[in-house]
Design a protein around this motif. Structure first.
Motif, PDB file in Angstrom:
ATOM      1  N   UNK A  48      10.523 -12.627  -1.164  1.00  0.00           N
ATOM      2  CA  UNK A  48       9.870 -13.252  -2.323  1.00  0.00           C
ATOM      3  C   UNK A  48       8.366 -13.053  -2.226  1.00  0.00           C
ATOM      4  N   UNK A  49       7.679 -13.324  -3.339  1.00  0.00           N
ATOM      5  CA  UNK A  49       6.218 -13.234  -3.325  1.00  0.00           C
ATOM      6  C   UNK A  49       5.626 -14.219  -2.323  1.00  0.00           C
ATOM      7  N   UNK A  50       6.240 -15.408  -2.191  1.00  0.00           N
ATOM      8  CA  UNK A  50       5.732 -16.402  -1.238  1.00  0.00           C
ATOM      9  C   UNK A  50       5.758 -15.840   0.183  1.00  0.00           C
ATOM     10  N   UNK A  51       6.831 -15.141   0.530  1.00  0.00           N
ATOM     11  CA  UNK A  51       6.925 -14.543   1.874  1.00  0.00           C
ATOM     12  C   UNK A  51       5.863 -13.453   2.027  1.00  0.00           C
ATOM     13  N   UNK A  52       5.656 -12.673   0.973  1.00  0.00           N
ATOM     14  CA  UNK A  52       4.628 -11.622   1.016  1.00  0.00           C
ATOM     15  C   UNK A  52       3.244 -12.257   1.189  1.00  0.00           C
ATOM     16  N   UNK A  53       2.986 -13.383   0.513  1.00  0.00           N
ATOM     17  CA  UNK A  53       1.696 -14.064   0.656  1.00  0.00           C
ATOM     18  C   UNK A  53       1.483 -14.520   2.099  1.00  0.00           C
ATOM     19  N   UNK A  54       2.548 -14.995   2.738  1.00  0.00           N
ATOM     20  CA  UNK A  54       2.454 -15.420   4.144  1.00  0.00           C
ATOM     21  C   UNK A  54       2.116 -14.221   5.025  1.00  0.00           C
ATOM     22  N   UNK A  55       2.767 -13.090   4.760  1.00  0.00           N
ATOM     23  CA  UNK A  55       2.491 -11.861   5.517  1.00  0.00           C
ATOM     24  C   UNK A  55       1.019 -11.475   5.360  1.00  0.00           C
ATOM     25  N   UNK A  56       0.523 -11.505   4.117  1.00  0.00           N
ATOM     26  CA  UNK A  56      -0.867 -11.120   3.849  1.00  0.00           C
ATOM     27  C   UNK A  56      -1.844 -12.064   4.551  1.00  0.00           C
ATOM     28  N   UNK A  57      -1.541 -13.358   4.511  1.00  0.00           N
ATOM     29  CA  UNK A  57      -2.419 -14.330   5.177  1.00  0.00           C
ATOM     30  C   UNK A  57      -2.431 -14.108   6.687  1.00  0.00           C
ATOM     31  N   UNK A  58      -1.273 -13.784   7.254  1.00  0.00           N
ATOM     32  CA  UNK A  58      -1.217 -13.494   8.692  1.00  0.00           C
ATOM     33  C   UNK A  58      -2.032 -12.251   9.029  1.00  0.00           C
ATOM     34  N   UNK A  59      -1.974 -11.252   8.146  1.00  0.00           N
ATOM     35  CA  UNK A  59      -2.744 -10.027   8.374  1.00  0.00           C
ATOM     36  C   UNK A  59      -4.243 -10.332   8.351  1.00  0.00           C
ATOM     37  N   UNK A  60      -4.661 -11.188   7.429  1.00  0.00           N
ATOM     38  CA  UNK A  60      -6.076 -11.575   7.351  1.00  0.00           C
ATOM     39  C   UNK A  60      -6.475 -12.337   8.615  1.00  0.00           C
ATOM     40  N   UNK A  61      -5.610 -13.250   9.047  1.00  0.00           N
ATOM     41  CA  UNK A  61      -5.894 -14.028  10.254  1.00  0.00           C
ATOM     42  C   UNK A  61      -6.058 -13.098  11.467  1.00  0.00           C
ATOM     43  N   UNK A  62      -5.162 -12.117  11.593  1.00  0.00           N
ATOM     44  CA  UNK A  62      -5.253 -11.165  12.705  1.00  0.00           C
ATOM     45  C   UNK A  62      -6.575 -10.397  12.661  1.00  0.00           C
ATOM     46  N   UNK A  63      -6.970  -9.988  11.471  1.00  0.00           N
ATOM     47  CA  UNK A  63      -8.208  -9.225  11.344  1.00  0.00           C
ATOM     48  C   UNK A  63      -9.435 -10.076  11.650  1.00  0.00           C
ATOM     49  N   UNK A  64      -9.399 -11.341  11.239  1.00  0.00           N
ATOM     50  CA  UNK A  64     -10.519 -12.233  11.568  1.00  0.00           C
ATOM     51  C   UNK A  64     -10.647 -12.408  13.081  1.00  0.00           C
ATOM     52  N   UNK A  65      -9.514 -12.518  13.768  1.00  0.00           N
ATOM     53  CA  UNK A  65      -9.540 -12.620  15.229  1.00  0.00           C
ATOM     54  C   UNK A  65     -10.104 -11.338  15.844  1.00  0.00           C
ATOM     55  N   UNK A  66      -9.715 -10.197  15.289  1.00  0.00           N
ATOM     56  CA  UNK A  66     -10.220  -8.919  15.784  1.00  0.00           C
ATOM     57  C   UNK A  66     -11.730  -8.810  15.570  1.00  0.00           C
ATOM     58  N   UNK A  67     -12.198  -9.265  14.424  1.00  0.00           N
ATOM     59  CA  UNK A  67     -13.638  -9.223  14.133  1.00  0.00           C
ATOM     60  C   UNK A  67     -14.402  -9.999  15.193  1.00  0.00           C
ATOM     61  N   UNK A  68     -13.917 -11.192  15.540  1.00  0.00           N
ATOM     62  CA  UNK A  68     -14.580 -11.990  16.576  1.00  0.00           C
ATOM     63  C   UNK A  68     -14.656 -11.224  17.897  1.00  0.00           C
ATOM     64  N   UNK A  69     -13.538 -10.596  18.273  1.00  0.00           N
ATOM     65  CA  UNK A  69     -13.507  -9.844  19.528  1.00  0.00           C
ATOM     66  C   UNK A  69     -14.440  -8.629  19.473  1.00  0.00           C
ATOM     67  N   UNK A  70     -14.439  -7.930  18.350  1.00  0.00           N
ATOM     68  CA  UNK A  70     -15.306  -6.758  18.222  1.00  0.00           C
ATOM     69  C   UNK A  70     -16.776  -7.151  18.282  1.00  0.00           C
ATOM     70  N   UNK A  71     -17.121  -8.281  17.660  1.00  0.00           N
ATOM     71  CA  UNK A  71     -18.522  -8.728  17.700  1.00  0.00           C
ATOM     72  C   UNK A  71     -18.932  -9.097  19.123  1.00  0.00           C
ATOM     73  N   UNK A  72     -18.020  -9.739  19.858  1.00  0.00           N
ATOM     74  CA  UNK A  72     -18.314 -10.081  21.259  1.00  0.00           C
ATOM     75  C   UNK A  72     -18.490  -8.816  22.085  1.00  0.00           C
TER      76      UNK A  72
END
Length: 152
Positions: A48-72
């Motif tokens: 469903x679209x709701x499941x896809x939205x969860x996937x997209x939010x998880x992808x954003x969360x992963x990228x935000x974590x990566x950004x923090x690590x890359x900046x460090x």
């Protein structure tokens, strides 16, 4: 939403937009993985679209974590690449609610559950994730809002 992603992928390929093409391919691969997992649970279950939205939010969360690590690690070029991917992914999410609306939802949920302190945090967040507008709620924002309300 899946059709829109596929159409945007075709457009990105035609326009030779490498970043957008790569990011949409990653999204579609994650959706495909989830579809396979759902089918292994129940053959009739559709994504469903709701499941896809969860996937997209998880992808954003992963990228935000990566950004923090890359900046460090002082790798700004990699952090910038992740930021561009986040911008592309966000285009497929529904418009996110602003802070004041999220605060109201948090307050209503806390009141409804009669939550008193930080030990009720998990219960409150579980209820917020079930809210009818959950796909439009930034859960990190909601979490910090709930913490502030419960700790005061």
């Amino acid at each position: 939403l899946k059709k829109q992603l596929t159409d945007d992928l075709i457009t990105a390929v035609k326009n030779k937009d490498k970043e957008k093409t790569d990011t949409i391919r990653l999204i579609l691969a994650a959706i495909k993985d989830k579809e396979i997992a759902l089918r292994s649970e129940d053959k009739n279950k559709e994504i469903t679209n709701e499941i896809i939205f969860i996937i997209l939010k998880n992808m954003i969360k992963q990228r935000n974590e990566s950004i923090d690590l890359y900046k460090k690690g002082k790798r700004q070029e990699l952090a910038d690449k992740e930021k561009k991917e986040i911008d592309i992914i966000k285009k497929f999410l529904p418009k996110q609610l602003d802070g004041s609306v999220i605060k109201n939802i948090c307050e209503e949920t806390i009141k409804k559950l009669n939550a008193k302190n930080m030990s009720d945090m998990g219960k409150v967040m579980t209820e917020i994730k079930k809210h009818k507008s959950s796909s439009q709620i930034d859960m990190a924002n909601a979490s910090s809002c709930v913490k502030i309300i419960l700790s005061s």
